[in-house]
Design an enzyme around this catalytic site. Structure first.
Site, PDB file in Angstrom:
ATOM      1  CB  SER A 156      -0.423  -0.047   1.250  1.00 21.78           C
ATOM      2  OG  SER A 156      -0.131  -0.963   2.152  1.00 21.78           O
TER       3      SER A 156
ATOM      4  N   GLY B 233       4.278   1.262  -0.593  1.00 20.70           N
ATOM      5  CA  GLY B 233       5.557   1.440  -1.855  1.00 20.70           C
ATOM      6  C   GLY B 233       5.636   0.245  -2.533  1.00 20.70           C
TER       7      GLY B 233
ATOM      8  CE  LYS C  89       9.582  -0.305   2.366  1.00 19.29           C
ATOM      9  NZ  LYS C  89       9.629  -0.500   3.328  1.00 19.29           N
TER      10      LYS C  89
ATOM     11  CG  ASP D 204       3.169  -6.055  10.246  1.00 19.46           C
ATOM     12  OD1 ASP D 204       2.414  -6.880  10.944  1.00 19.46           O
ATOM     13  OD2 ASP D 204       3.269  -5.351   9.325  1.00 19.46           O
TER      14      ASP D 204
HETATM   15  N1  LIG Z   1      16.045  -6.484   0.689  1.00 18.29           N
HETATM   16  C1  LIG Z   1      15.614  -7.282   0.603  1.00 18.29           C
HETATM   17  N2  LIG Z   1      15.879  -8.223  -0.181  1.00 18.29           N
HETATM   18  C2  LIG Z   1      14.838  -9.407  -0.660  1.00 18.29           C
HETATM   19  N3  LIG Z   1      13.791  -9.302  -1.225  1.00 18.29           N
HETATM   20  C3  LIG Z   1      13.304  -7.431   0.076  1.00 18.29           C
HETATM   21  C4  LIG Z   1      14.088  -7.027   0.305  1.00 18.29           C
HETATM   22  N4  LIG Z   1      13.292  -5.627   1.323  1.00 18.29           N
HETATM   23  C5  LIG Z   1      11.850  -6.292   0.119  1.00 18.29           C
HETATM   24  N5  LIG Z   1      11.760  -7.529  -0.100  1.00 18.29           N
HETATM   25  C6  LIG Z   1      10.359  -8.369  -0.899  1.00 18.29           C
HETATM   26  O1  LIG Z   1       9.504  -7.182  -1.046  1.00 18.29           O
HETATM   27  C7  LIG Z   1       8.615  -6.947  -0.309  1.00 18.29           C
HETATM   28  C8  LIG Z   1       7.545  -5.856   0.594  1.00 18.29           C
HETATM   29  O2  LIG Z   1       9.156  -4.994   1.190  1.00 18.29           O
HETATM   30  P1  LIG Z   1       8.070  -5.287   2.665  1.00 18.29           P
HETATM   31  O3  LIG Z   1       7.710  -5.689   3.728  1.00 18.29           O
HETATM   32  O4  LIG Z   1       9.956  -3.345   2.867  1.00 18.29           O
HETATM   33  O5  LIG Z   1       7.743  -3.525   1.813  1.00 18.29           O
HETATM   34  P2  LIG Z   1       6.489  -2.383   2.665  1.00 18.29           P
HETATM   35  O6  LIG Z   1       5.640  -1.559   1.416  1.00 18.29           O
HETATM   36  O7  LIG Z   1       6.411  -1.851   3.662  1.00 18.29           O
HETATM   37  O8  LIG Z   1       5.390  -3.957   2.348  1.00 18.29           O
HETATM   38  P3  LIG Z   1       4.584  -3.984   3.733  1.00 18.29           P
HETATM   39  O9  LIG Z   1       4.161  -2.832   4.163  1.00 18.29           O
HETATM   40  O10 LIG Z   1       3.061  -4.323   3.491  1.00 18.29           O
HETATM   41  O11 LIG Z   1       4.565  -5.193   4.382  1.00 18.29           O
HETATM   42  C9  LIG Z   1       8.732  -8.598   0.973  1.00 18.29           C
HETATM   43  O12 LIG Z   1       8.353  -8.974   1.482  1.00 18.29           O
HETATM   44  C10 LIG Z   1       9.526  -8.759   0.425  1.00 18.29           C
HETATM   45  O13 LIG Z   1       9.324 -10.167  -0.883  1.00 18.29           O
END
Ligand SMILES: Nc1ncnc2c1ncn2[C@@H]1O[C@H](COP(=O)(O)OP(=O)(O)OP(=O)(O)O)[C@@H](O)[C@H]1O
Length: 723
Positions: free
Chosen positions: A210, A212, A229, A365
């Site tokens: 949601s 990024g 990200k 989380d």
């Molecule tokens: N350093 C990393 N190495 C490999 N995959 C990654 C990495 N960081 C993120 N990902 C992948 O990207 C996905 C989303 O990352 P992250 O949870 O940081 O995003 P988000 O936007 O904060 O999502 P949410 O808020 O829904 O948890 C992770 O579930 C993973 O599959």
């Protein structure tokens, strides 16, 4: 071409320095960052190799070390949530405001109307249906409302069970946004051409959420793989608008709750949520939290955090080391890596317990998307947007609540809740204690593996919903974290239970931690109100604690000794002396009886049996002997079994270095009241032995002493006569 690259490189450095200046000079207060960050802001390509291999972000020239100012526990965003600022800005954009209002008001208003009409018409059985209706409405309303719904899922004090369950089903699975917009954002934020710095490994994002979406890319200069990200366009604007509208409606919702006799300040709930979501949308704060997490927990074996490239990180772009791993729920890939799921779950749970109950800085989380299992068995934490902190008093409060629930000590539990400010001090708490007693399971007498966290939270939640509870953010975060953790643990390993994993940890803390409030909990758990030992409980606690890595029997013995030596410990010392007299006396009586039976058994069997007998004696005492040996030899007496259990609990027969007990014994022996008690024990034992012998010699029935168990003396008489 060369010139162009140099240009963009220099632009990038200027931009990076600008970010650093913002972080360190302009807003150290808001950021929770220290002023001690005067590190040159180098290009990530100049990072020496050993910085990446030593696993720490520590002190490298390339990595900004976000120092937390004293007292700051979770990194604060550069731009904080401000309802006043949002109001000012949005009053100038009436069109946006009106359109969004209608979009939100229509489905939510329809739900509210349905709830009120159910209430007026007395349709009390429609709660589940209404909860589903609200869930459907929210899931259509975009990121801020979905996140708000998810946050409500861990508020048992606000919503009844049916709503909590439905809100947990809210997923922020949203379609990815246009990659061109994402790369444009990177260029604006970093002041570089996207392709000058990054080479995409795959054109499509690997994940879209949601706030990024994440791309897998390589750094052009070193070829290192990174996760990139990037925040959704206008994310902050959209969230600000939705929060403003929610806040605008809050008065109406407060009044709806009043219809149901619930005093809920909806506005302050929205403001709390606003603060949280503003933290999540600031990736610099996330990077600082990741670093803090790494500093605190890097020493836990098998846990790690990807390194952040802080010179490529801004509020809207986060660049970190790419981690090759699989989700804990992907059982096929875990099997391919040859990873043991139960070990991964254990690492996860133990790490979370350490976060919540020891350090207080915790990942709130830990869902499946935020953890990766690597081929080498290590567990990688991701996404540090939702971090929380509980101070020592709050952590101990949570621990005490667990102990009192296990102990079914409702007045102590309510007292803890009052001290933590969950319930007002001036209300009649008897009805709450009564409701707790009725609702909560008898944890001690049910198989601990059958008691699950969700059940207990649901039952507690019913009470918190009915009575005037108000849960503070740290507690909500703990409930959320443990709930998410249990859900994940069960998905990965259906036999795992968070409570059975956590209780040994809790037991070892109360047995070894000298902090006053934990010692008070130990007393309530192990002593009766008049100060006597509840042996079974104490034994149960030792047994639970023994399995945990942090448990140190010498330390727990020391804590108990200090209590005995304190003024409060007089009754316990008296009780202990009495118990020693009874135990040693009956061990003597029953021991003689046992030896007599044992010798008889040996005389009627062969030598081999005798050798087996001596080998089996230890096993026999542990109740761990083969059936054929059991037939041959008498059952160890209850006193012998008790004595053996005590030795086992103290682990005197195991690995514990018995020399470590010497200072404790010395401390005890030097204390006059202990010397007095020891003298009394010896005198009483002598008195009992003399009385038994004289009565036996004169053919009188055995004497009866207080505390004689299992008619020990009769057993003694009978066997002497038989022999
Ligand atoms: N350093 C990393 N190495 C490999 N995959 C990654 C990495 N960081 C993120 N990902 C992948 O990207 C996905 C989303 O990352 P992250 O949870 O940081 O995003 P988000 O936007 O904060 O999502 P949410 O808020 O829904 O948890 C992770 O579930 C993973 O599959």
């Amino acid at each position: 071409m060369m010139e162009e690259t140099e240009m963009s490189e220099s632009k990038r450095l200027t931009k990076a320095r600008e970010i650093l200046r913002q972080v360190t000079e302009e807003a150290p207060e808001q950021m929770g960052l220290g002023s001690g960050v005067p590190l040159p802001f180098f290009n990530a390509t100049e990072v020496p190799e050993n910085v990446w291999s030593n696993g720490l972000l520590d002190g490298s020239d390339a990595i900004v070390r976000y120092k937390f100012r004293k007292g700051v526990k979770v990194a604060e965003p550069l731009v904080k949530y401000s309802p006043e600022k949002a109001e000012k800005a949005l009053l100038n954009q009436p069109n946006r405001w009106i359109v969004r209002n209608i979009q939100i008001a229509f489905p939510i208003g329809f739900w509210a109307f349905s709830v009120v009409s159910d209430f007026i018409l007395g349709k009390t059985d429609r709660r589940r249906e209404r909860a589903q209706q609200l869930q459907r409405a929210i899931s259509e309303l975009g990121p801020a409302l979905i996140k708000a719904g998810q946050a409500l899922a861990s508020r048992p004090d606000l919503l009844p069970k049916e709503y909590l369950e439905e809100m947990q089903l809210l997923q922020d699975k949203v379609p990815p946004f246009d990659s061109a917009l994402a790369f444009q954002c990177v260029e604006e934020e970093l002041g570089v051409k996207f392709l000058d710095v990054f080479e995409l490994v795959s054109e499509e994002p690997v994940a879209a959420a949601s706030i990024g979406q994440v791309y897998k890319a390589k750094l052009r200069t070193t070829g290192q793989e990174v996760a990139l990200k990037i925040q959704r366009p206008n994310c902050e604007d959209i969230i600000a608008l939705d929060l403003y509208i929610l806040r605008w409606w809050s008065g109406i919702y407060t009044n709806i709750f009043k219809v149901f006799k619930r005093e809920i300040d909806v506005q302050s709930i929205i403001d709390d949520f606003g603060e949280l979501i503003y933290r999540e949308i600031d990736y610099i704060a996330e990077a600082a939290n990741a670093q803090r997490f790494n500093e605190l927990y890097a020493s836990i074996p098998d846990v790690f955090v990807p390194k952040v490239y802080s010179d490529l990180t801004t509020r809207k772009v986060l660049v970190m080391e790419w981690v090759d791993g699989v989700r804990l729920t992907d059982s096929a890939s875990l099997a391919r890596y040859g990873l043991e799921t139960s070990k991964l779950v254990d690492t996860l749970v133990q790490c979370s317990l350490q976060q919540i109950l020891e350090n207080g800085f915790f990942h709130a989380d830990p869902h499946a998307g935020n953890l990766l299992a690597c081929a080498d068995g290590r567990l990688c934490y991701l996404d540090f947007g939702m971090m929380s902190y509980a101070d020592r008093r709050q952590r101990n409060g949570f621990l005490l609540a667990v102990v009192h629930i296990v102990n079914r000590d409702w007045s102590a539990l309510v007292n803890v809740y009052q001290k933590l400010g969950f319930i007002p001090e001036d209300i009649d708490v008897k009805p709450i204690e009564f409701a707790l007693d009725k609702a909560l399971p008898d944890v001690l007498n049910s198989e601990i593996s059958e008691v699950n966290f969700k059940n207990i939270v649901n039952k507690l939640g019913d009470i918190m919903y009915k009575f005037p509870f108000c849960l503070p953010p740290f507690y909500i975060a703990i409930i959320r974290c443990l709930g998410v953790l249990e859900g994940l643990a069960i998905q990965v390993d259906p036999t795992s239970r968070i409570i059975s994993e956590a209780y040994p940890y809790v037991a070892s803390r109360v047995l070894t931690d000298p902090q006053d409030d934990l010692q008070e909990a130990l007393r309530r758990l192990a002593l009766t109100p008049d100060g006597k030992i509840r042996w079974n409980r104490l034994e149960g606690l030792f047994q639970e604690a023994r399995g945990t890595p942090r448990f140190d029997v010498v330390m727990s013995f020391d804590v108990l000794t200090d209590y005995i030596l304190s003024d409060d410990g007089d009754i316990l010392l008296e009780d202990l002396s009495e118990q020693i007299v009874i135990a040693v006396d009956s061990l003597g009586v029953e021991g003689v009886s046992y030896l007599l039976k044992f010798t008889r058994a040996l005389r009627i069997s062969d030598e081999v049996a005798a050798i087996r007998a001596s080998r089996s004696l230890r096993l026999l005492l542990d109740g761990n002997v083969q059936d054929d040996a059991k037939k041959l030899f008498p059952e160890p007496t209850p006193a012998m079994q008790r004595f053996n259990r005590l030795l086992n609990l103290l682990d005197l027969s195991g690995d514990t270095d018995t020399a470590k007990f010497i200072p404790i014994f010395r401390k005890l022996a030097q204390e006059p009241k202990v010397q007095r008690a020891a003298g009394e024990v010896v005198a009483k034992l002598g008195e009992r032995a003399l009385s038994r012998s004289l009565r036996f010699v004169f053919g009188l029935p055995p004497p009866k002493f207080d505390g004689d168990c299992n008619a020990a003396s009769t057993v003694f008489e009978e066997s002497m006569v038989r022999y």
